[in-house]
Design a protein around this motif. Structure first.
Motif, mmCIF file in Angstrom:
data_model
loop_
_atom_site.group_PDB
_atom_site.id
_atom_site.type_symbol
_atom_site.label_atom_id
_atom_site.label_comp_id
_atom_site.label_asym_id
_atom_site.label_seq_id
_atom_site.Cartn_x
_atom_site.Cartn_y
_atom_site.Cartn_z
ATOM 1 N N GLU A 193 0.830 -1.203 0.000
ATOM 2 C CA GLU A 193 0.000 0.000 0.000
ATOM 3 C C GLU A 193 0.863 1.250 0.000
ATOM 4 O OE1 GLU A 193 -3.631 1.260 -0.741
ATOM 5 O OE2 GLU A 193 -3.179 -0.839 -0.315
ATOM 6 N N ASN B 179 -6.912 5.611 -12.338
ATOM 7 C CA ASN B 179 -6.797 5.880 -10.905
ATOM 8 C C ASN B 179 -5.974 4.830 -10.168
ATOM 9 O OD1 ASN B 179 -8.334 8.281 -10.846
ATOM 10 N ND2 ASN B 179 -10.247 7.110 -10.884
ATOM 11 N N GLN B 180 -5.506 3.829 -10.890
ATOM 12 C CA GLN B 180 -4.689 2.758 -10.315
ATOM 13 C C GLN B 180 -3.214 2.986 -10.684
ATOM 14 O OE1 GLN B 180 -6.051 0.578 -8.198
ATOM 15 N NE2 GLN B 180 -7.988 1.672 -8.537
ATOM 16 N N PRO B 181 -2.295 2.177 -10.115
ATOM 17 C CA PRO B 181 -0.860 2.441 -10.323
ATOM 18 C C PRO B 181 -0.414 2.271 -11.774
ATOM 19 C CG PRO B 181 -1.212 0.954 -8.457
ATOM 20 C CD PRO B 181 -2.529 1.089 -9.144
ATOM 21 N N GLN C 222 -0.924 -3.826 -9.427
ATOM 22 C CA GLN C 222 -2.229 -4.493 -9.300
ATOM 23 C C GLN C 222 -3.388 -3.535 -9.599
ATOM 24 O OE1 GLN C 222 -3.965 -7.240 -9.569
ATOM 25 N NE2 GLN C 222 -3.338 -8.265 -7.675
ATOM 26 N N GLY C 223 -4.234 -3.904 -10.534
ATOM 27 C CA GLY C 223 -5.375 -3.081 -10.917
ATOM 28 C C GLY C 223 -5.046 -2.006 -11.927
ATOM 29 N N GLY C 224 -3.744 -1.790 -12.167
ATOM 30 C CA GLY C 224 -3.332 -0.713 -13.060
ATOM 31 C C GLY C 224 -2.607 -1.210 -14.298
ATOM 32 N N LYS D 215 2.221 1.675 -3.485
ATOM 33 C CA LYS D 215 1.160 2.145 -4.380
ATOM 34 C C LYS D 215 0.865 3.624 -4.180
ATOM 35 C CE LYS D 215 -1.505 -2.091 -5.231
ATOM 36 N NZ LYS D 215 -2.825 -2.756 -5.043
ATOM 37 N N ARG E 235 -8.233 2.406 -16.036
ATOM 38 C CA ARG E 235 -7.342 2.123 -14.911
ATOM 39 C C ARG E 235 -6.574 3.362 -14.445
ATOM 40 N NH1 ARG E 235 -5.946 -3.565 -14.676
ATOM 41 N NH2 ARG E 235 -7.095 -4.747 -16.260
ATOM 42 N N HIS F 115 -2.387 4.814 -20.348
ATOM 43 C CA HIS F 115 -2.886 4.596 -18.979
ATOM 44 C C HIS F 115 -3.792 5.751 -18.543
ATOM 45 C CE1 HIS F 115 -2.907 3.376 -14.758
ATOM 46 N NE2 HIS F 115 -2.544 4.602 -14.438
#
Length: 478
Positions: A90, A206-208, A249-251, A93, A204, A199
């Motif tokens: 976290e 708002n993700q990394p 993750q998620g990005g 991230k 995505r 990106h």
């Protein structure tokens, strides 16, 4: 000398780290509270902060947020006495560079600090291909910037050439999807900037966004950097490490110079894409991942496949969409936009007002081949603005030697070609006389439009292809 701030509520750790890092050439200060640290950072800029996650007056998460508001360029490394990897992930991230688990080992600390500074320097160099906006220049602002859904401008020079417009069209077309993307372009053309744009315009955003330079990874390090490793899994694995896939993750995960990865790592990547799970080095536990992959290369991956350097099955997995970035020499219409943006950026950095670019320098820029592309252009502008006194025009003396030599050689070639035509024109050959007149007319029009071939073709009432053919025929190197 780099400035480092130590924040830890244990006085012994502050003292030991200060002495150790001080002996290795760093300027080090320390404090035992978060509030005191923020006060110190308001008064002085620190390049790197080593921060304990648990402090008496705050915690690492809040302090990281405060530090990033004060100075987003400061590198933050979290120190934690807890082995909960989720906290560490976290932190990464949310903007921390990495984390260290207690007990601390001097060699590990020094290695991570050096790695962090090297990573920061690489980011600064890569930012050369991601120029910031052109500030208050009214003639450039609208052509340089795009606006997102909130009306804010983002920090990319898009360009107005046909190649640039097609590039942006493809980016906006593929961005909302989850396609894997291959970005192909020469060194310095802005491959990572394109990945950032994809990106930025994706679901995505708002993700990394995690970037990894595969060209700098050895075979031994690649698996650890991509997938992470467990503590004790190999010699030197002092702590558990979270790899790039988990960080993203998620990005979006951007793999630059992907063709440099070893065969073994390519096999592991193929499995990750197929199964959507990873295993850290030294672990049997499978971790589900949801990551969009963008890869880049300065050589065609299809050619790497033919040479046996890159796996064909992995290539086809990546090749859901390919984007080609044209080199700067094919985007002469965009040259002025980039220069305007870079000059304004350097003016902010140096806090000085740069003069105009002289006609001779502009002619040199138009003729130069730009092997380093946009990155090279930015470095040339930075150098020229630094060497030129405030408000004075930028002249040839401020340019690198290789550019001046290239321009001088081109000038001599043109003069020789002109001389040959003049000598031939002394004959009573109507065809030669016509070529001489055509040569002179094209040269004069090119100078009139500052060597913009699109405008020159329009004034000459011919299309660009015809103009290029005539330039080659008459040996005009613009």
């Amino acid at each position: 000398m780099k400035n480092i701030l130590i924040i830890d509520d244990e006085i012994n750790i502050c003292t030991l780290l200060s002495k150790f890092l001080g002996k290795h050439g760093f300027q080090v200060e320390s404090t035992m509270s978060g509030n005191a640290a923020l006060k110190m950072m308001k008064e002085k800029t620190f390049d790197l902060v080593l921060c304990d996650y648990r402090l008496k007056d705050t915690d690492g998460a809040q302090l990281l947020q405060d530090i990033r508001q004060l100075n987003p360029h400061t590198i933050v490394i979290i120190i934690t006495g807890y082995t909960d990897v989720r906290i560490a992930v976290e932190m990464v991230k949310n903007g921390a560079y990495d984390y260290l688990s207690k007990p601390l080992y001097p060699d590990e600390i020094l290695s991570l600090v050096h790695k962090a500074f090297a990573h920061k320097q690489a980011e600064l160099e890569r930012s050369a291909v991601q120029p910031v906006d052109a500030g208050s220049a009214p003639e450039a602002r609208e052509s340089l910037l795009a606006r997102d859904s909130t009306g804010k401008t983002d920090k990319y020079v898009y360009g107005e050439s046909a190649g640039a417009k097609e590039l942006i069209r493809q980016i906006k077309l593929v961005a909302p999807t989850d396609y894997c993307v291959i970005i192909f372009g020469e060194t310095g053309t802005g491959k990572e900037s394109v990945a950032h744009l994809i990106h930025h315009h994706s679901k995505r955003h708002n993700q990394p966004f995690v970037a990894l330079d595969c060209g700098s990874l050895s075979k031994e390090l690649a698996a650890s950097e991509l997938f992470g490793h467990e503590k004790g899994s190999f010699t030197g694995a002092i702590n558990t490490k979270v790899g790039a896939f988990e960080q993203a993750q998620g990005g979006t995960l951007f793999l630059d110079e992907v063709s440099n990865l070893s065969y073994d790592i390519q096999v592991a990547l193929l499995r990750v894409i197929q199964e959507k799970v990873i295993r850290r080095v030294g672990s049997m536990k499978e971790i589900p991942i949801d990551v969009r992959i963008i890869v880049a290369s300065n050589e065609k991956l299809s050619e790497s496949v033919q040479r046996g350097k890159f796996r064909e099955d992995l290539f086809h997995r990546f090749n859901e969409f390919t984007i080609y970035i044209p080199p700067l020499r094919e985007r002469n219409e965009d040259l002025q936009l980039f220069i305007t943006s870079f000059v304004h950026q350097v003016e902010k950095e140096l806090q000085k007002k740069c003069g105009k670019i002289s006609a001779e320098v502009w002619e040199c820029f138009q003729q130069y081949n730009w092997p380093g592309n946009i990155r090279e252009l930015k470095n040339v502008i930075r150098r020229a603005c630094l060497l030129t006194p405030e408000h004075e025009d930028i002249t040839m003396s401020a340019l690198p030697l290789e550019m001046k030599e290239s321009f001088s050689q081109s000038f001599d070639n043109d003069r020789q070609a002109t001389g040959e035509l003049v000598m031939q024109a002394n004959d009573n050959d109507l065809k030669t006389v016509a070529l001489q007149a055509e040569y002179n007319k094209i040269i004069n029009v090119l100078k009139e439009v500052k060597y913009n071939k699109t405008k020159a073709a329009q004034l000459l009432n011919i299309d660009r292809k015809t103009l290029y053919n005539k330039l080659r025929l008459l040996n005009i190197n613009y």
